[in-house]
Scaffold this active site. Structure first.
Site, PDB file in Angstrom:
ATOM      1  N   GLY A  87       0.849  -1.194   0.000  1.00 54.89           N
ATOM      2  CA  GLY A  87       0.000   0.000   0.000  1.00 54.89           C
ATOM      3  C   GLY A  87       0.888   1.248   0.000  1.00 54.89           C
ATOM      4  O   GLY A  87       1.977   1.223   0.587  1.00 54.89           O
ATOM      5  N   ASP A  88       0.390   2.328  -0.613  1.00 52.53           N
ATOM      6  CA  ASP A  88       1.266   3.507  -0.715  1.00 52.53           C
ATOM      7  C   ASP A  88       1.405   4.264   0.610  1.00 52.53           C
ATOM      8  O   ASP A  88       2.080   5.291   0.676  1.00 52.53           O
ATOM      9  CB  ASP A  88       0.805   4.450  -1.847  1.00 52.53           C
ATOM     10  CG  ASP A  88      -0.602   4.987  -1.604  1.00 52.53           C
ATOM     11  OD1 ASP A  88      -1.181   4.699  -0.536  1.00 52.53           O
ATOM     12  OD2 ASP A  88      -1.118   5.700  -2.496  1.00 52.53           O
ATOM     13  N   ASP A 147       7.008  10.733  47.150  1.00 44.28           N
ATOM     14  CA  ASP A 147       6.944   9.311  46.794  1.00 44.28           C
ATOM     15  C   ASP A 147       7.086   8.453  48.057  1.00 44.28           C
ATOM     16  O   ASP A 147       8.101   7.793  48.261  1.00 44.28           O
ATOM     17  CB  ASP A 147       8.080   9.043  45.785  1.00 44.28           C
ATOM     18  CG  ASP A 147       8.141   7.613  45.308  1.00 44.28           C
ATOM     19  OD1 ASP A 147       7.124   6.903  45.400  1.00 44.28           O
ATOM     20  OD2 ASP A 147       9.222   7.195  44.844  1.00 44.28           O
TER      21      ASP A 147
HETATM   22  C1  SPV Z   1       9.823   4.605  40.551  1.00 44.79           C
HETATM   23  O1  SPV Z   1       9.912   4.933  39.370  1.00 44.79           O
HETATM   24  O2  SPV Z   1       8.949   5.038  41.306  1.00 44.79           O
HETATM   25  C2  SPV Z   1      10.765   3.632  41.116  1.00 44.79           C
HETATM   26  C3  SPV Z   1      12.113   3.553  40.561  1.00 44.79           C
HETATM   27  O3  SPV Z   1      10.427   2.989  42.066  1.00 44.79           O
HETATM   28  S1  SPV Z   1      13.113   4.557  41.522  1.00 44.79           S
HETATM   29  O4  SPV Z   1      12.539   5.904  41.512  1.00 44.79           O
HETATM   30  O5  SPV Z   1      14.438   4.527  40.938  1.00 44.79           O
HETATM   31  O6  SPV Z   1      13.136   4.049  42.866  1.00 44.79           O
HETATM   32 MG    MG Z   2       8.711   3.683  43.028  1.00 48.79          MG
END
Ligand code: SPV
Ligand code: MG
Length: 431
Positions: A90-91, A204
């Site tokens: 197909g093109d 986190d």
């Molecule tokens: C994340 O991406 O949340 C991880 C990897 O757990 S790290 O941040 O390297 O711990």
């Molecule tokens: Mg993590």
């Protein structure tokens, strides 16, 4: 009789394929190559039926003289073995990443006077509908969930990119680049605790609750088909972890990675700069076993993440844990390090592979980012996760825009750096 060759990588024969075959027939005997699963995956067309079934679909077409196996998306082997007079397509391969394939065919055919034939691609409503349906099938939990295990069987390394929204998911789903004559793309997506939390402006530390993390998965799943590896942090209490496994499995997530820490979880990249407690081998094995017991399919994977190198407990501790976690039923081992140099990660992989050749190894080269995928493959790594690069590239760009609009009191100065709205809109599929 002249030989006309075309390659199929589809699960469904529609009017576009039939049209191509009938055009091909005008030039001679039609030979169709069926792309193997391995090659198809690299080419972003994950099969939903088996290779044999895909061969049979084409064998049933009366205008096809021969059906052969095509092992690579490029035509080198085809030309060597079959020496077709024509390769027809197909093109739609005249531009974009597919152009590489056309160039490859043209150069090979020119050597002996063969020719490329482009036929108008069939853009009908029906073809669009079928393409859309195949894609949607791939996004269904039963297809998506098992895709990581399929990839582990078929790919030398599963390349995984962090996503934290529908838009970042789309980027990873759709981006295909041409590199040294080969097409490349990401295989899987990582829902990082760090980036999911960061996108919400939160630390986190397992503060963003599971319901919210599931919401992120759902946003990504709505618009993608690639398999998802979920960062499950510590997995929490065993009594809670089993519920998490059930939900993830039901949603169609392919794997959860849990790390062997307890108490207040801090990001691993802090290492020993903050207080972090590693779980006991016994307790973490119990968590793995509980998760495995609760699973309902064989597709879902629980991957155990070892923090011994992060917490400077040594290689021996890391290897002892890897062996124990695999024995407890972990479907993979993630080994992490925050060293700039990949030496300790590669040493772990080599030593682990001396006694365990099967259990998949996962690495996250955020700090040891000089390591190449080739090198990781040589040391027995199966999954590489680029865990935070999307977030880290987006934030500085947005920050600069914020600063410049404040500085100039208008938006014109930043405009050259911005994606046109029209391009953003074309990223988004409409049903
Ligand atoms: C994340 O991406 O949340 C991880 C990897 O757990 S790290 O941040 O390297 O711990
Ligand atoms: Mg993590």
């Amino acid at each position: 009789m002249k030989k006309v060759y075309t390659c199929f990588c589809t699960d469904v024969i529609h009017e576009g394929h039939l049209n191509l075959i009938s055009q091909a027939k005008k030039y001679g005997d039609v030979i169709v190559g069926i792309l193997t699963d391995e090659a198809m995956i690299r080419f972003n067309r994950f099969p939903t039926i088996s290779f044999e079934e895909r061969m049979n679909l084409v064998r049933e077409l009366s205008d096809v003289s021969e059906v052969v196996v095509q092992e690579d998306i490029l035509y080198n082997q085809v030309v060597r073995d079959i020496r077709p007079d024509y390769i027809i397509h197909g093109d739609n391969w005249c531009e974009g990443p597919l152009r590489t394939l056309r160039d490859n065919a043209e150069v090979l055919l020119q050597e002996y006077g063969g020719q490329v034939i482009d036929v108008p691609y069939t853009y009908s409503e029906e073809v669009k509908r079928i393409d859309q349906q195949i894609k949607e099938k791939l996004s269904m939990p039963e297809y998506r969930r098992k895709r990581l295990r399929q990839l582990l069987r078929l790919s030398p390394i599963v390349k995984t990119m962090e996503v934290h929204s529908g838009l970042t998911g789309l980027l990873v789903e759709k981006t295909v680049v041409e590199n040294h004559g080969e097409l490349d793309q990401f295989d899987a997506m990582w829902i990082s605790s760090l980036c999911d939390s960061t996108a919400k402006g939160k630390p986190d530390i397992e503060l963003v609750d599971m319901t919210s993390r599931f919401r992120t998965i759902d946003d990504v799943m709505e618009v993608t088909t690639k398999p998802i590896i979920f960062d499950g942090d510590t997995g929490g209490l065993i009594e809670h972890f089993v519920y998490t496994v059930r939900t993830l499995e039901r949603m169609g997530v392919s794997a959860v990675i849990i790390e062997d820490k307890t108490g207040l979880k801090r990001n691993s990249l802090f290492g020993t700069e903050v207080e972090q407690t590693q779980d006991s081998i016994e307790h973490f094995c119990e968590k793995i076993r509980a998760g495995k017991r609760i699973q309902l399919t064989d597709d879902f994977m629980i991957i155990a993440r070892i923090e011994s190198l992060i917490l400077e407990r040594g290689m021996e501790d890391a290897l002892t844990r890897a062996e124990a976690y695999a024995a407890a039923g972990a479907d993979g081992i993630m080994i992490h390090s925050r060293k700039k140099n990949p030496a300790e990660i590669l040493e772990f992989c080599d030593q682990f592979r001396e006694t365990d050749r099967e259990t998949p190894i996962v690495v996250v080269p955020s700090s040891f980012n000089s390591v190449t995928e080739e090198e990781l493959i040589r040391h027995g790594v199966n999954i590489v996760i680029y865990a935070n690069q999307l977030t880290r590239s987006a934030f500085p760009a947005m920050e600069q825009t914020v600063k410049d609009i404040l500085k100039y009191h208008r938006a014109q100065e930043v405009d050259d750096r911005l994606m046109p709205i029209k391009d953003i809109l074309t990223l988004i599929d409409e049903l």
